[in-house]
Design a protein around this motif. Structure first.
Motif, PDB file in Angstrom:
ATOM      1  N   ARG A  69       0.858  -1.174   0.000  1.00  0.00           N
ATOM      2  CA  ARG A  69       0.000   0.000   0.000  1.00  0.00           C
ATOM      3  C   ARG A  69       0.897   1.227   0.000  1.00  0.00           C
ATOM      4  NH1 ARG A  69      -4.272   0.752   4.701  1.00  0.00           N
ATOM      5  NH2 ARG A  69      -5.048   2.672   3.808  1.00  0.00           N
ATOM      6  N   PRO A  70       0.775   2.117  -0.977  1.00  0.00           N
ATOM      7  CA  PRO A  70       1.695   3.254  -1.040  1.00  0.00           C
ATOM      8  C   PRO A  70       1.301   4.377  -0.105  1.00  0.00           C
ATOM      9  CG  PRO A  70       0.235   3.299  -2.914  1.00  0.00           C
ATOM     10  CD  PRO A  70      -0.125   2.080  -2.133  1.00  0.00           C
ATOM     11  N   VAL A  71       1.364   4.108   1.185  1.00  0.00           N
ATOM     12  CA  VAL A  71       1.051   5.144   2.182  1.00  0.00           C
ATOM     13  C   VAL A  71       2.149   5.119   3.230  1.00  0.00           C
ATOM     14  CG1 VAL A  71      -1.438   5.039   1.865  1.00  0.00           C
ATOM     15  CG2 VAL A  71      -0.336   3.508   3.484  1.00  0.00           C
ATOM     16  N   ARG A  72       2.052   6.001   4.205  1.00  0.00           N
ATOM     17  CA  ARG A  72       3.018   6.028   5.308  1.00  0.00           C
ATOM     18  C   ARG A  72       3.038   4.682   6.018  1.00  0.00           C
ATOM     19  NH1 ARG A  72       5.226  11.197   7.194  1.00  0.00           N
ATOM     20  NH2 ARG A  72       4.826  12.538   5.409  1.00  0.00           N
ATOM     21  N   GLY A  73       4.212   4.215   6.318  1.00  0.00           N
ATOM     22  CA  GLY A  73       4.341   2.917   6.945  1.00  0.00           C
ATOM     23  C   GLY A  73       4.545   1.804   5.941  1.00  0.00           C
ATOM     24  N   ALA A  74       4.197   2.042   4.711  1.00  0.00           N
ATOM     25  CA  ALA A  74       4.396   1.101   3.613  1.00  0.00           C
ATOM     26  C   ALA A  74       4.006  -0.321   3.976  1.00  0.00           C
ATOM     27  CB  ALA A  74       5.850   1.129   3.134  1.00  0.00           C
ATOM     28  N   PRO A  75       2.748  -0.529   4.443  1.00  0.00           N
ATOM     29  CA  PRO A  75       2.354  -1.895   4.799  1.00  0.00           C
ATOM     30  C   PRO A  75       2.314  -2.785   3.567  1.00  0.00           C
ATOM     31  CG  PRO A  75       0.455  -0.472   4.766  1.00  0.00           C
ATOM     32  CD  PRO A  75       1.637   0.414   4.549  1.00  0.00           C
ATOM     33  N   SER A  76       2.832  -3.993   3.726  1.00  0.00           N
ATOM     34  CA  SER A  76       2.841  -4.902   2.587  1.00  0.00           C
ATOM     35  C   SER A  76       2.279  -6.244   3.026  1.00  0.00           C
ATOM     36  CB  SER A  76       4.255  -5.087   2.051  1.00  0.00           C
ATOM     37  OG  SER A  76       5.035  -5.769   2.994  1.00  0.00           O
ATOM     38  N   VAL A  77       1.754  -6.967   2.086  1.00  0.00           N
ATOM     39  CA  VAL A  77       1.263  -8.319   2.342  1.00  0.00           C
ATOM     40  C   VAL A  77       1.972  -9.261   1.382  1.00  0.00           C
ATOM     41  CG1 VAL A  77      -0.720  -9.858   2.239  1.00  0.00           C
ATOM     42  CG2 VAL A  77      -0.991  -7.562   3.135  1.00  0.00           C
ATOM     43  N   ALA A  78       2.581 -10.300   1.931  1.00  0.00           N
ATOM     44  CA  ALA A  78       3.232 -11.303   1.099  1.00  0.00           C
ATOM     45  C   ALA A  78       2.541 -12.627   1.348  1.00  0.00           C
ATOM     46  CB  ALA A  78       4.719 -11.403   1.446  1.00  0.00           C
ATOM     47  N   TRP A  79       2.242 -13.337   0.303  1.00  0.00           N
ATOM     48  CA  TRP A  79       1.672 -14.665   0.493  1.00  0.00           C
ATOM     49  C   TRP A  79       2.289 -15.614  -0.515  1.00  0.00           C
ATOM     50  CZ3 TRP A  79      -0.910 -10.955  -2.285  1.00  0.00           C
ATOM     51  CH2 TRP A  79      -1.409 -11.319  -3.528  1.00  0.00           C
ATOM     52  N   ARG A  80       2.214 -16.897  -0.145  1.00  0.00           N
ATOM     53  CA  ARG A  80       2.790 -17.890  -1.046  1.00  0.00           C
ATOM     54  C   ARG A  80       1.776 -18.987  -1.308  1.00  0.00           C
ATOM     55  NH1 ARG A  80       5.698 -22.164   2.170  1.00  0.00           N
ATOM     56  NH2 ARG A  80       5.142 -21.773   4.324  1.00  0.00           N
ATOM     57  N   VAL A  81       1.912 -19.570  -2.457  1.00  0.00           N
ATOM     58  CA  VAL A  81       1.039 -20.671  -2.864  1.00  0.00           C
ATOM     59  C   VAL A  81       1.929 -21.859  -3.147  1.00  0.00           C
ATOM     60  CG1 VAL A  81      -0.653 -21.430  -4.539  1.00  0.00           C
ATOM     61  CG2 VAL A  81      -0.568 -19.040  -3.872  1.00  0.00           C
ATOM     62  N   VAL A  82       1.612 -23.004  -2.574  1.00  0.00           N
ATOM     63  CA  VAL A  82       2.405 -24.204  -2.827  1.00  0.00           C
ATOM     64  C   VAL A  82       1.712 -25.018  -3.913  1.00  0.00           C
ATOM     65  CG1 VAL A  82       3.330 -26.307  -1.834  1.00  0.00           C
ATOM     66  CG2 VAL A  82       3.299 -24.217  -0.497  1.00  0.00           C
ATOM     67  N   LEU A  83       2.477 -25.375  -4.912  1.00  0.00           N
ATOM     68  CA  LEU A  83       1.921 -26.067  -6.064  1.00  0.00           C
ATOM     69  C   LEU A  83       2.596 -27.419  -6.209  1.00  0.00           C
ATOM     70  CD1 LEU A  83       2.072 -23.050  -8.481  1.00  0.00           C
ATOM     71  CD2 LEU A  83       0.042 -23.899  -7.323  1.00  0.00           C
ATOM     72  N   GLY A  84       1.932 -28.310  -6.950  1.00  0.00           N
ATOM     73  CA  GLY A  84       2.444 -29.662  -7.128  1.00  0.00           C
ATOM     74  C   GLY A  84       3.420 -29.762  -8.278  1.00  0.00           C
ATOM     75  N   ALA A  85       3.541 -30.993  -8.792  1.00  0.00           N
ATOM     76  CA  ALA A  85       4.568 -31.247  -9.792  1.00  0.00           C
ATOM     77  C   ALA A  85       4.244 -30.569 -11.124  1.00  0.00           C
ATOM     78  CB  ALA A  85       4.720 -32.754 -10.010  1.00  0.00           C
ATOM     79  N   ASP A  86       2.970 -30.311 -11.396  1.00  0.00           N
ATOM     80  CA  ASP A  86       2.609 -29.627 -12.630  1.00  0.00           C
ATOM     81  C   ASP A  86       2.117 -28.224 -12.266  1.00  0.00           C
ATOM     82  OD1 ASP A  86       1.919 -28.932 -15.177  1.00  0.00           O
ATOM     83  OD2 ASP A  86      -0.071 -29.854 -15.029  1.00  0.00           O
TER      84      ASP A  86
END
Lengths: 148, 166, 342, 395
Positions: A69-86
């Protein structure tokens, strides 16, 4: 993560553990989560990073996405997705045009396909390149250091 | 309404003014014109007893990001000067073709054996000209001004317990 | 008198003139490089000969030695011809420029020593300058390169657009002097004052516009979009190499020199000596001095300004220069009426 | 601008056959060898006359496989690799990496080291923006023209900066002066006074630059060219001066302070123009702001140690356990981020995956949105105003 976002996330994605630094999200929730975050003001598309995790029970892939979020404090959210062999995942291009090149790079180097991407071709390497260099099984034992 | 020519006389004035300033291009810098800490090529030193300082501990070879240092360890023998048993380097080769001059080998050297010098290697006509063998490295130490840093200085400078700067 | 024979006259006056023009054009490269270096805090070419004065010789030798490459897909005949024509055109513009001044017994001055004193002298450089577009467009087209093509199109658009204000402002001296002959124009200036100074105002504006348009005709910054090397990589010369490339470069400098000489003749009194001292041949020195001063200004501008965009260039020509020069033509007509009415 | 180009500006994948041209379209390959593409970069342009209908960027000509290479290096060895991505601002790239590993390990950096880092970063920002200014004017004025004069004046000051860096690190360009936990080199005697003298010279030099380019030609070439709305910039992930030129008041130095930026006041330069001229305004204001910040920092430079962890003696001295995280700092071109997964080979001494977020790659994505409707001359202006470094784009 501020309280309003936390409430919104908890209401929409009850399965996700919100206490982690990097949220672990099921693949089906990838696109809805990004859409929700964009509504909540997380409009700066920061990055996407895929990685290859070989294991005894087969290959696994992780795709991590970061929004800010481009505001003071620059809060960010990171998430990950685990995927299979394909590995394939919903593309974020309809939400964030910056995903175009970024996802193409990950497709090129790690080999994760992004469904709904308008132009899914290699970005960095030539189109007839074989293999995905950032996979762990790509040229692991070269006789000398490969950058020499 | 668009304008096309405003402000252009200021640019003409400025370029004419700059013409009277001192020239900035020059030939290749000599060592004296470089800063004190300037680092260029490599040298191997002798310790205070006149023996080779390298004890073939392989730290420099291990830390080198581009793997350009090859050290062959000789048998461990007692030092003639002190009588203590220590390692000796039988051969030491540094390949400048892939070296990125990062100074990591200098920092990790426990005996300050490998240091950098202030004069660059001249371009050569064969690849061997840029491969610094042990003889060339020892000759460098005598023929060229040594750079400021060695392992002790760098490690002392980075010591977290250090109170005041040297 | 021997000079009454027009062919001998052309030989005796024309050959030294040609030599001077080519020398200035050749050494213009050297002067410009040293001047650019001076502006940019560099030293420039200093190694070949004393202060690098023979750099141009070295460059020319290098260009002669290079292989004469013609792209296989280029239009061979046009490609080869197009590199020679601009030089002829640029140099023949000088034929009508009077270089000397002769004092008559009553103290009035007359211009003299043109290679050819045409009655309609001013039409000659304007017409040949207009022809300049054709070989350059041919070069751009025959190279069979997209950058050259773009460059050639820009060249045609720019050349034709800037022809109009150039001709219109050249009409101002014609109206004021009452003659199409360059000899008469210079003679008039010698006896009534330079056109850049008198009539006050319109003369100066006409001088500036004529100077700017001749910059555009000679493709100098800020009007060098046909060969903008940061956009279309040198434009028409992109496929040329060796001596053909050298000819284009030399043409550029020759054209610049000629444009400066023409501007000096039309608006700065040509060979007129402001202090009226010295023999008649001093007029040649004065003309050369004025030309070299304008030459210097052209390079000063070149190494200082950025360049316009193609459409802004057209805009400047059609929206500003053409109306203003039309107004100048009318003003000068009114001026002549008023002055002669008295 | 003609509205028929609007669909191409909205969506670069808009099919070309829906465009109704008066005559044949021309395909022009700009690059990979072109004087104004800032490296090796290819832009496929579809032209209608001289107006661009569609622009497709191609990159990868400078791809060196850094992300694969660092998986075979230990953390202690990696700093000299990192300053070769963005070869115009090596200092901030090293810092981005150092901050990433320090965050993963929880190492506290001493106050003096943080100040030194901030000082070096700000000087590097001036150097980087100076190079941007010179290449920007080179693109507009040509290598033989006014741009070259500007470049020489810029490089005079840039050489001074390299002298300053050489005095600290011993190297003019690839410094390797950061280590995990702090700095490898302390500041030498008298360096602070030299920086002050440089800052005085630099402030005078700004006026010289302005006299050269504050004129109508510069305005005509830049105003209204390459207009990028704030929504598009955010969606593309554009950060740094390019984002601030689109009117978004966001700067990591102020909003998420790293190094010692929490101890000085950073005034963020924002322009509302969204065009190439706004990007010029922002960068010029940032350089002046950097001079001001540097004076403040030099005034309150503390004494003390410069490294928070023991100096590196072994190649595998630093081990990052399994885990993942994203850290970012504000470089001269925007957010330089690092996605780091620890626990790689050699018990975590090597990274499992290290992704660098290059601000320039995001900026390059904007090219295909900004160019349709402009002419060929504007390509170099738009490209130059975005300030991409191809070494960073391709890595």
């Amino acid at each position: 993560m501020d309280a309003t976002l936390r409430e919104a996330l908890a209401a929409r994605f009850p399965a996700v553990d919100l206490d982690q630094d990097v949220l672990l999200v099921p693949a089906a929730d990838h696109y809805p989560l990004a859409a929700l975050l964009k509504e909540q003001g997380y409009t700066l598309y920061v990055t996407v990073a895929a990685s290859h995790h070989p294991g005894p029970e087969g290959d696994a892939f992780e795709v991590a996405t970061v929004l800010r979020r481009p505001v003071r404090g620059a809060p960010s959210v990171a998430w990950r997705v685990v995927l299979g062999a394909d590995p394939h995942l919903q593309s974020l291009y309809p939400l964030f045009p910056g995903a175009d090149l970024q996802e193409r790079e990950q497709l090129d180097l790690v080999g994760v396909r992004f469904d709904g991407h308008p132009n899914p071709v290699r970005l960095m390497l030539s189109e007839d390149w074989v293999g995905h260099p950032l996979r762990k099984d790509y040229a692991p034992n070269m006789p000398h250091a490969p950058w020499r | 309404m668009k304008h096309y020519l405003r402000g252009l006389h200021l640019a003409l004035y400025e370029t004419l003014r700059q013409g009277f300033k001192p020239r900035i291009t020059q030939g290749m810098r000599s060592v004296e014109q470089h800063e004190e800490r300037y680092r260029a090529s490599f040298a191997l030193t002798h310790n205070e007893h006149g023996e080779q300082a390298c004890i073939a501990c392989m730290q420099c070879s291990n830390v080198c990001p581009s793997h350009v240092i090859e050290v062959t360890a000789g048998p461990k023998e007692a030092s003639p000067a002190t009588g203590k048993k220590r390692g000796w380097a039988a051969d030491y080769t540094l390949n400048l073709q892939a070296c990125i001059l990062c100074e990591m080998c200098v920092q990790v050297c426990p005996t300050d054996a490998i240091v950098m010098v202030k004069v660059q290697e001249k371009p050569g006509f064969s690849r061997e000209d840029l491969v610094l063998t042990m003889d060339k490295l020892y000759a460098n130490a005598k023929a060229r001004p040594l750079a400021w840093a060695n392992g002790s200085i760098l490690r002392e400078m980075q010591d977290p317990k250090r109170e005041v700067k040297p | 008198m021997i000079l009454d024979n027009p062919y001998l006259h052309a030989l005796i006056v024309g050959l030294p003139l040609l030599a001077v023009a080519l020398t200035v054009a050749g050494f213009g490269v050297f002067y410009e490089r040293r001047f650019a270096a001076w502006i940019q805090l560099r030293r420039g070419p200093v190694w070949v000969g004393p202060q690098g004065i023979f750099q141009i010789v070295a460059d020319a030798l290098k260009m002669f030695q290079k292989e004469d490459l013609v792209p296989a897909s280029a239009d061979q005949a046009i490609f080869k011809l197009a590199s020679w024509f601009p030089m002829f055109l640029a140099l023949s513009l000088l034929a009508v420029v009077p270089m000397g001044a002769v004092e008559a017994e009553d103290g009035s001055w007359t211009a003299a020593w043109a290679v050819s004193s045409l009655d309609v002298g001013i039409l000659w450089p304007l017409a040949l300058g207009g022809l300049m577009v054709f070989p350059l467009w041919a070069a751009g087209w025959s190279s069979n390169n997209k950058y050259s093509l773009l460059s050639g199109m820009r060249m045609v658009a720019q050349g034709i657009s800037y022809e109009i204000p150039m001709v219109l402002t050249a009409m101002v001296p014609v109206i004021l002097a009452g003659s199409l002959s360059l000899d008469d124009i210079v003679t008039y200036q010698m006896n009534h004052g330079w056109f850049a100074v008198w009539p006050p105002g319109p003369g100066l504006v006409a001088f500036v516009i004529f100077f700017l348009t001749s910059l555009a005709e000679a493709d100098r910054v800020p009007f060098d979009i046909p060969e903008a090397e940061s956009e279309i990589v040198g434009g028409i010369t992109i496929e040329y190499s060796g001596i053909r490339m050298g000819l284009f470069v030399l043409t550029e400098y020759a054209h610049t020199f000629v444009a400066a000489a023409l501007t000096a003749t039309l608006f700065l009194g040509g060979p007129h000596m402001p202090f009226s001292v010295g023999p008649a041949w001093m007029g040649v020195v004065w003309l050369l001095g004025k030309t070299l001063f304008l030459f210097f200004v052209i390079y000063w501008i070149r190494w200082t300004w950025l360049r316009y965009r193609a459409d802004q260039l057209m805009d400047l020509a059609w929206r500003w220069l053409v109306p203003v020069s039309l107004g100048l033509v009318m003003l000068s007509a009114v001026w002549v009426q008023l002055m002669e009415g008295k | 601008m003609d509205p028929i180009f609007q669909p191409f500006r909205d969506d670069p994948h808009y099919p070309l056959d829906r465009y109704e041209a008066a005559a044949d379209l021309m395909l022009l390959n700009m690059g990979p060898q072109h004087p104004s593409t800032h490296g090796v970069f290819r832009l496929k342009l579809v032209l209608d006359g001289e107006i661009i209908v569609k622009a497709v960027p191609y990159m990868g000509y400078l791809h060196r496989g850094v992300e694969k290479m660092v998986e075979g290096l230990t953390f202690a060895q990696m700093t000299p690799i990192f300053n070769k991505h963005d070869y115009v601002s090596p200092m901030t790239n090293e810092q981005a990496y150092a901050v990433a590993v320090e965050t993963a390990l929880g190492i506290e950096v001493p106050r003096r080291a943080r100040y030194i880092r901030t000082i070096l970063a700000e000087i590097q920002r001036i150097a980087s923006h100076l190079l941007w200014l010179s290449t920007f004017t080179l693109d507009m004025g040509g290598v033989i023209g006014g741009g070259a004069a500007m470049m020489m004046y810029n490089f005079r000051e840039r050489e001074d900066i390299f002298d300053l860096f050489e005095a600290v690190t011993g190297s003019r360009f690839h410094y390797n002066t950061h280590c995990i936990g702090g700095q490898r080199h302390d500041l030498p005697e008298g360096w602070v006074q030299r920086v002050r003298a440089f800052l005085d010279r630099q402030e005078r030099a700004f006026d010289e630059y302005l006299r050269l380019i504050r004129n109508d030609i510069f305005d005509l070439r830049t105003k209204g060219v390459g207009v990028m709305s704030a929504d598009l910039a955010l969606g593309l992930g554009i950060t740094g001066p390019n984002l601030r030129a689109s009117g978004v008041d966001f700067d990591m130095r102020r909003d998420a302070p790293f190094h010692a930026y929490d101890e000085v006041e950073v005034r963020v330069a924002v322009a509302q123009g969204c065009d190439a001229y706004a990007r010029y305004e922002v960068r010029m204001a940032e350089m002046r702001e950097s001079v001001r910040i540097l004076r403040l920092l030099l005034d309150q430079l503390p004494e003390g140690p410069i490294c928070g962890s023991k100096p590196v003696k072994m190649a595998n001295a630093v081990r990052v356990p399994d885990g993942r995280g994203y850290t970012a700092i504000e470089g001269p071109r925007g957010e330089i981020g690092t996605w780091l997964i620890g626990g790689g080979e050699d018990k975590g001494a090597k990274p499992f995956r290290l992704k660098i977020r290059p601000p320039s790659l995001h900026a390059m994505a904007a090219m295909s949105y900004l160019l349709p409707g402009h002419t060929v001359s504007d390509v170099v202006v738009v490209l130059g105003s975005l300030d991409p470094i191809m070494g960073e784009v391709d890595r």
